[in-house]
Scaffold this motif. Structure first.
Motif, PDB file in Angstrom:
ATOM      1  N   PHE A  77       0.837  -1.209   0.000  1.00 15.61           N
ATOM      2  CA  PHE A  77       0.000   0.000   0.000  1.00 15.61           C
ATOM      3  C   PHE A  77       0.869   1.255   0.000  1.00 15.61           C
ATOM      4  O   PHE A  77       0.646   2.188  -0.795  1.00 15.61           O
ATOM      5  N   THR A  78       1.848   1.304   0.882  1.00 14.48           N
ATOM      6  CA  THR A  78       2.723   2.476   1.010  1.00 14.48           C
ATOM      7  C   THR A  78       3.480   2.741  -0.274  1.00 14.48           C
ATOM      8  O   THR A  78       3.604   3.883  -0.724  1.00 14.48           O
ATOM      9  N   SER A  79       4.001   1.673  -0.887  1.00 18.77           N
ATOM     10  CA  SER A  79       4.761   1.806  -2.130  1.00 18.77           C
ATOM     11  C   SER A  79       3.932   2.458  -3.222  1.00 18.77           C
ATOM     12  O   SER A  79       4.357   3.435  -3.855  1.00 18.77           O
ATOM     13  N   GLU A  84       2.087   6.967  -6.616  1.00 19.97           N
ATOM     14  CA  GLU A  84       0.989   7.736  -7.205  1.00 19.97           C
ATOM     15  C   GLU A  84       1.078   9.208  -6.811  1.00 19.97           C
ATOM     16  O   GLU A  84       0.849  10.107  -7.636  1.00 19.97           O
ATOM     17  N   LEU A  85       1.418   9.462  -5.559  1.00 16.61           N
ATOM     18  CA  LEU A  85       1.506  10.827  -5.050  1.00 16.61           C
ATOM     19  C   LEU A  85       2.596  11.610  -5.776  1.00 16.61           C
ATOM     20  O   LEU A  85       2.385  12.743  -6.218  1.00 16.61           O
ATOM     21  N   HIS A  90       6.056  14.683 -10.479  1.00 15.20           N
ATOM     22  CA  HIS A  90       7.348  14.226 -10.993  1.00 15.20           C
ATOM     23  C   HIS A  90       7.244  12.753 -11.418  1.00 15.20           C
ATOM     24  O   HIS A  90       7.720  11.867 -10.703  1.00 15.20           O
ATOM     25  N   PRO A  91       6.630  12.472 -12.562  1.00 14.22           N
ATOM     26  CA  PRO A  91       6.425  11.075 -12.982  1.00 14.22           C
ATOM     27  C   PRO A  91       7.710  10.274 -13.137  1.00 14.22           C
ATOM     28  O   PRO A  91       7.722   9.069 -12.912  1.00 14.22           O
ATOM     29  N   PRO A  98       9.892   5.007  -3.100  1.00 14.17           N
ATOM     30  CA  PRO A  98       9.673   3.633  -2.601  1.00 14.17           C
ATOM     31  C   PRO A  98      10.950   2.810  -2.494  1.00 14.17           C
ATOM     32  O   PRO A  98      11.177   2.129  -1.485  1.00 14.17           O
ATOM     33  N   ILE A  99      11.811   2.878  -3.536  1.00 14.26           N
ATOM     34  CA  ILE A  99      13.058   2.105  -3.494  1.00 14.26           C
ATOM     35  C   ILE A  99      13.982   2.647  -2.400  1.00 14.26           C
ATOM     36  O   ILE A  99      14.636   1.869  -1.685  1.00 14.26           O
TER      37      ILE A  99
END
Length: 249
Positions: A77-79, A84-85, A90-91, A98-99
């Protein structure tokens, strides 16, 4: 490796992602087994143990196994939430946080686990943290590759591999056969690199103990740096091409 998504993603992108991160998962997997005697890259077995402890009316142990699955879920979920956020503004950087979070967790566990003897509670928190980290990784890889690549467990991979190997006897058209062989090669690569990570992790654990997780974090750092360097190379290449185009006009 990380930045290309959707139609821009190729087999080579998936192969790089799969081999490197399945290798990391293998290291984390064997470190979890040897240090805290817990599977820390998947939750399938934990559900079986949860049911077993319920049947034995050992509810405290059952809750522990249930919490293992929750931490993996929270990691996933957090990842995706962070990806998404960040992707809104900044795509190109949606994978970095996450990494990086996974790296920080692995390094933190490596430092915390340097104590020669861990209590059962400390061991559980190490397992919780490792499952959270692997939930982060599996979620990110699954999203980036559009569910083509999974790196933290092998059950589904062996199932898919068995299906595709059997299909080789029936799908004879060149296009179908080529697509099948590419998919089989990818799945075999994930399995092989996961095993290699487990083997290397086992040897390193005998030498380094929990510091073995520093090695896993180093490979993640390498992945980020590799992706960044390739991005800068393509940016420079585009600028050079545009400059030449302007001069030619």
């Amino acid at each position: 490796m990380f930045r290309h998504q959707g139609k821009n993603r190729t087999f080579i992108h998936n192969l790089r992602l799969a081999t490197l991160l399945s290798f990391v998962a293998g290291i984390v997997n064997v470190t979890g087994v040897l240090s805290v005697h817990t599977l820390t890259t998947n939750v399938t077995g934990h559900f079986a143990y949860f049911a077993e402890e319920i049947m034995k009316q050992n509810y405290i142990a059952a809750i522990t196994f249930f919490v293992f699955t929750i931490f993996f879920l929270l990691g996933a979920f957090t990842s995706n939430f962070l990806a998404e956020l960040i992707s809104k503004k900044h795509p190109d950087l949606s994978h970095v946080i996450p990494i990086s979070l996974e790296m920080i967790i692995l390094i933190g566990i490596g430092i915390f686990g340097l104590a020669s003897e861990l209590s059962s509670i400390e061991g559980k928190w190490i397992a919780f943290s490792m499952l959270f980290a692997m939930g982060i990784q599996n979620s990110l890889v699954t999203k980036i590759s559009q569910s083509t690549v999974r790196t933290t467990h092998l059950t589904g991979l062996f199932t898919d591999l068995g299906i595709e190997l059997s299909q080789l006897f029936f799908y004879k058209k060149p296009e179908e056969n080529k697509k099948l062989k590419i998919s089989i090669y990818l799945r075999l690569s994930i399995i092989i690199f996961f095993f290699m990570g487990c083997i290397l992790g086992g040897f390193l654990y005998n030498l380094l103990g929990m510091k073995t997780l520093f090695v896993a974090a180093t490979f993640l750092l390498f992945a980020l740096l590799y992706d960044y360097i390739r991005l800068q190379f393509h940016v420079i290449k585009r600028k050079t091409f545009r400059h030449k185009t302007i001069l030619n006009k």
